[in-house]
Structure formats: C-alpha cells, structure tokens
Design an enzyme around this catalytic site. Sequence first.
Site, PDB file in Angstrom:
ATOM      1  N   PRO A  59       0.835  -1.204   0.000  1.00 24.32           N
ATOM      2  CA  PRO A  59       0.000   0.000   0.000  1.00 24.32           C
ATOM      3  C   PRO A  59       0.871   1.257   0.000  1.00 24.32           C
ATOM      4  O   PRO A  59       1.596   1.513   0.950  1.00 24.32           O
ATOM      5  CB  PRO A  59      -0.800  -0.107   1.303  1.00 24.32           C
ATOM      6  CG  PRO A  59      -0.372  -1.355   1.978  1.00 24.32           C
ATOM      7  CD  PRO A  59       0.713  -1.990   1.199  1.00 24.32           C
ATOM      8  N   CYS A  60       0.809   2.006  -1.076  1.00 23.43           N
ATOM      9  CA  CYS A  60       1.701   3.164  -1.222  1.00 23.43           C
ATOM     10  C   CYS A  60       1.000   4.492  -0.943  1.00 23.43           C
ATOM     11  O   CYS A  60       1.567   5.556  -1.164  1.00 23.43           O
ATOM     12  CB  CYS A  60       2.303   3.175  -2.627  1.00 23.43           C
ATOM     13  SG  CYS A  60       1.073   3.190  -3.944  1.00 23.43           S
ATOM     14  N   GLN A  61      -0.229   4.445  -0.438  1.00 24.65           N
ATOM     15  CA  GLN A  61      -0.993   5.675  -0.222  1.00 24.65           C
ATOM     16  C   GLN A  61      -0.235   6.703   0.608  1.00 24.65           C
ATOM     17  O   GLN A  61      -0.307   7.903   0.352  1.00 24.65           O
ATOM     18  CB  GLN A  61      -2.329   5.382   0.479  1.00 24.65           C
ATOM     19  CG  GLN A  61      -3.267   4.498  -0.284  1.00 24.65           C
ATOM     20  CD  GLN A  61      -3.108   3.039   0.089  1.00 24.65           C
ATOM     21  OE1 GLN A  61      -2.026   2.554   0.380  1.00 24.65           O
ATOM     22  NE2 GLN A  61      -4.205   2.307   0.050  1.00 24.65           N
ATOM     23  N   LEU A 104       2.712   7.492   0.742  1.00 27.08           N
ATOM     24  CA  LEU A 104       3.853   8.122   0.079  1.00 27.08           C
ATOM     25  C   LEU A 104       3.409   9.298  -0.784  1.00 27.08           C
ATOM     26  O   LEU A 104       4.235  10.066  -1.248  1.00 27.08           O
ATOM     27  CB  LEU A 104       4.598   7.098  -0.789  1.00 27.08           C
ATOM     28  CG  LEU A 104       5.091   5.850  -0.056  1.00 27.08           C
ATOM     29  CD1 LEU A 104       5.780   4.907  -1.025  1.00 27.08           C
ATOM     30  CD2 LEU A 104       5.998   6.205   1.102  1.00 27.08           C
TER      31      LEU A 104
END
Length: 180
Positions: free
Chosen positions: A150-152, A154
Amino acid sequence: MQDSIFDLMHEKYVIEKPIRLIELFGGYGSQHFALEYLGANFEHWKLCEWAVKSIQAYKDGHYQNDITDYSKDLTKQELVDYLFKKQISQDYNSPMELKQISRQKEEWLRNVYNNIQATKNTVDITQTKASDLEIVDTDKYTYIMTYSFPCQDLSLAGLGKGMARDSGTRSGMLWEVERI
C-alpha cells in the site's frame, strides 16, 4: 529485433521450472494476470490480502469456478472467531472489530471464509510467517514472491506520512515483507 541495454549488462535469466506464485498485498491479482498474459508456466501458490473486497475480486478473477463450500462444517460463531483472528478489513485501513464481524449475516461470513480458503490466503501480513508460504520442492519449482504494498502514505493524498519502520502507516507495511 532490437537489443536492450539490459541485455548487454546482465546475463539473461531463464526460469526453467514451473513457477509457484506468492502474492503479498495481492489485491485482485495483477501479478497473476501478468503471468497469464505472458503465458508463463505457473500456478497460484499463496495470497496475502486482508481487504474483503479485494479477496472477493481475486476469487472472482482467478477462481470463479471454485464453488466449494469450505465453511459447511462451521457454525456462525466459528466463522466469526476465525475471521476476527485473521484480521480481515472492510475499509482497507483497519481490521474489523469483533462486533462488526458478529453483526454480519451468516451468508456473508461463509462467503468471506470460502473466498479465503479458495485463494489460499494467509490474510494478515503481520501474522504471516515464512512457514505459512509452504515453500517446498524447490528442486521442482521456482517460487516467486511479489508484493504491491500500500503506497498511499507516500503520496500527497496520503499526507506524505511515509513508510518508516514501525511507523504504523499503511505504506510502512512494506517492512513485513522483509520480516517474512
């Protein structure tokens, strides 16, 4: 045919054994779809995904013909206890509380349980151990473990909370891959 600079820098790597795919933060299974598209000789081996909607999408995309009722011998309370222990999520951000799971209809509980079983899902990355991935027969198979963490956190939309170890952010879950 055009050469790539990578062909000049590195020796070509060829996978000769059938692949067993392990997808962490698997979502709907984009790596599975990619290997299918490439015509790779592979089988789905394990999934690790906690979001109920993503588990459903994975099942629908890859195991729509599996109509086995894995839950048939379980009571509603056993299903509730199992799903609570597995730490499923309905909002992609936090695990469902026991009260939330208990309020669900039995049909919903059975569906989620069956989807987890059909997709060989370990569910919660924080509870998954290397041994849960059952990497065996390495002389016969090449195991590939992928992850789409999950890159949210960033992004600007995720308020740039980052992914530092022990940060408690969704993006910080990437460190679980190293642990496994």
